[in-house]
Design an enzyme around this catalytic site. Sequence first.
Site, mmCIF file in Angstrom:
data_model
loop_
_atom_site.group_PDB
_atom_site.id
_atom_site.type_symbol
_atom_site.label_atom_id
_atom_site.label_comp_id
_atom_site.label_asym_id
_atom_site.label_seq_id
_atom_site.Cartn_x
_atom_site.Cartn_y
_atom_site.Cartn_z
ATOM 1 N N HIS A 54 0.847 -1.199 0.000
ATOM 2 C CA HIS A 54 0.000 0.000 0.000
ATOM 3 C C HIS A 54 0.880 1.246 0.000
ATOM 4 O O HIS A 54 2.080 1.189 0.247
ATOM 5 C CB HIS A 54 -0.816 0.070 1.299
ATOM 6 C CG HIS A 54 -1.693 -1.090 1.596
ATOM 7 N ND1 HIS A 54 -3.057 -1.070 1.415
ATOM 8 C CD2 HIS A 54 -1.399 -2.313 2.112
ATOM 9 C CE1 HIS A 54 -3.576 -2.220 1.814
ATOM 10 N NE2 HIS A 54 -2.597 -2.998 2.234
ATOM 11 N N GLU A 136 2.611 -0.934 4.352
ATOM 12 C CA GLU A 136 2.324 0.423 3.906
ATOM 13 C C GLU A 136 3.629 1.164 3.653
ATOM 14 O O GLU A 136 4.520 1.180 4.503
ATOM 15 C CB GLU A 136 1.524 1.187 4.978
ATOM 16 C CG GLU A 136 0.148 0.616 5.278
ATOM 17 C CD GLU A 136 -0.948 1.192 4.378
ATOM 18 O OE1 GLU A 136 -0.614 1.998 3.482
ATOM 19 O OE2 GLU A 136 -2.119 0.831 4.589
ATOM 20 N N HIS A 172 -2.503 -2.972 -3.332
ATOM 21 C CA HIS A 172 -3.901 -2.814 -2.917
ATOM 22 C C HIS A 172 -4.785 -2.623 -4.150
ATOM 23 O O HIS A 172 -5.913 -3.098 -4.208
ATOM 24 C CB HIS A 172 -4.018 -1.604 -1.970
ATOM 25 C CG HIS A 172 -5.203 -1.653 -1.075
ATOM 26 N ND1 HIS A 172 -5.518 -0.629 -0.215
ATOM 27 C CD2 HIS A 172 -6.181 -2.589 -0.911
ATOM 28 C CE1 HIS A 172 -6.624 -0.940 0.441
ATOM 29 N NE2 HIS A 172 -7.036 -2.125 0.040
ATOM 30 N N ASP A 182 -3.815 2.413 -4.681
ATOM 31 C CA ASP A 182 -2.459 2.474 -4.157
ATOM 32 C C ASP A 182 -1.751 1.118 -4.305
ATOM 33 O O ASP A 182 -2.427 0.096 -4.347
ATOM 34 C CB ASP A 182 -2.483 2.908 -2.677
ATOM 35 C CG ASP A 182 -3.236 1.922 -1.774
ATOM 36 O OD1 ASP A 182 -4.429 1.660 -2.031
ATOM 37 O OD2 ASP A 182 -2.620 1.410 -0.820
#
Length: 207
Positions: A54, A136, A172, A182
């Site tokens: 992400h 992330e 994602h 993303d």
Amino acid sequence: MMQATQPMNPPEPLNPTSSQPLWHKGWYRYARALASPNFGPRPLQAPIDLIVIHSISLPPGEFGNGNVQRLFCNQLDWDAHPYFQGIRGLQVSSHFFITRGGSLWQFVSADERAWHAGPSSYRGRSNCNDDSIGIELEGLEGGLFEAPQYETLAGLCAALLQAYPIAHIAGHEHIAPGRKHDPGAGFDWRQLQSSLAATDQGFPLKI
Ligand SMILES: [Zn+2]
């Protein structure tokens, strides 16, 4: 426009100790551990075979302010920026977060179910939170990422490949197409692939 959000260091991490093994109950030795309350058990015998990549920044495009760490720990001040009004009360988490400088944070044990994917489907299975690990990258959706982030990401993926039966790495945007975008076009999948090929003898990256 608003000024950049407040002061701030992120909340203090738990003390990482060098005496730990590489993985301890799903916690990675080289990550700064900051436990999020946003997680739950995985389904029994869920094969943890997917890494989901992400991008995130809060507000979008502002880096290094600690807000992502706060969000994942339910400590974000919703009134600190107008953008936060739109996500007020959101309870999410990711297993890992990599800052622009390549620092690695962990919020949820990789053995547990973090809340990063939302409605999703990939490799024939839905609800990807059940059996994936979320990473992330601090960044702006569609924007570029920094070299230290790729380095940390490659090292983390290699370590995950040793500990879990990872067979897929996807964005994602790939597991929730149309709903999520993303990390976006600025993420260099080929760079990640070549890094993993060098460290893991040709692991097939599936995007
Ligand atoms: Zn995402």
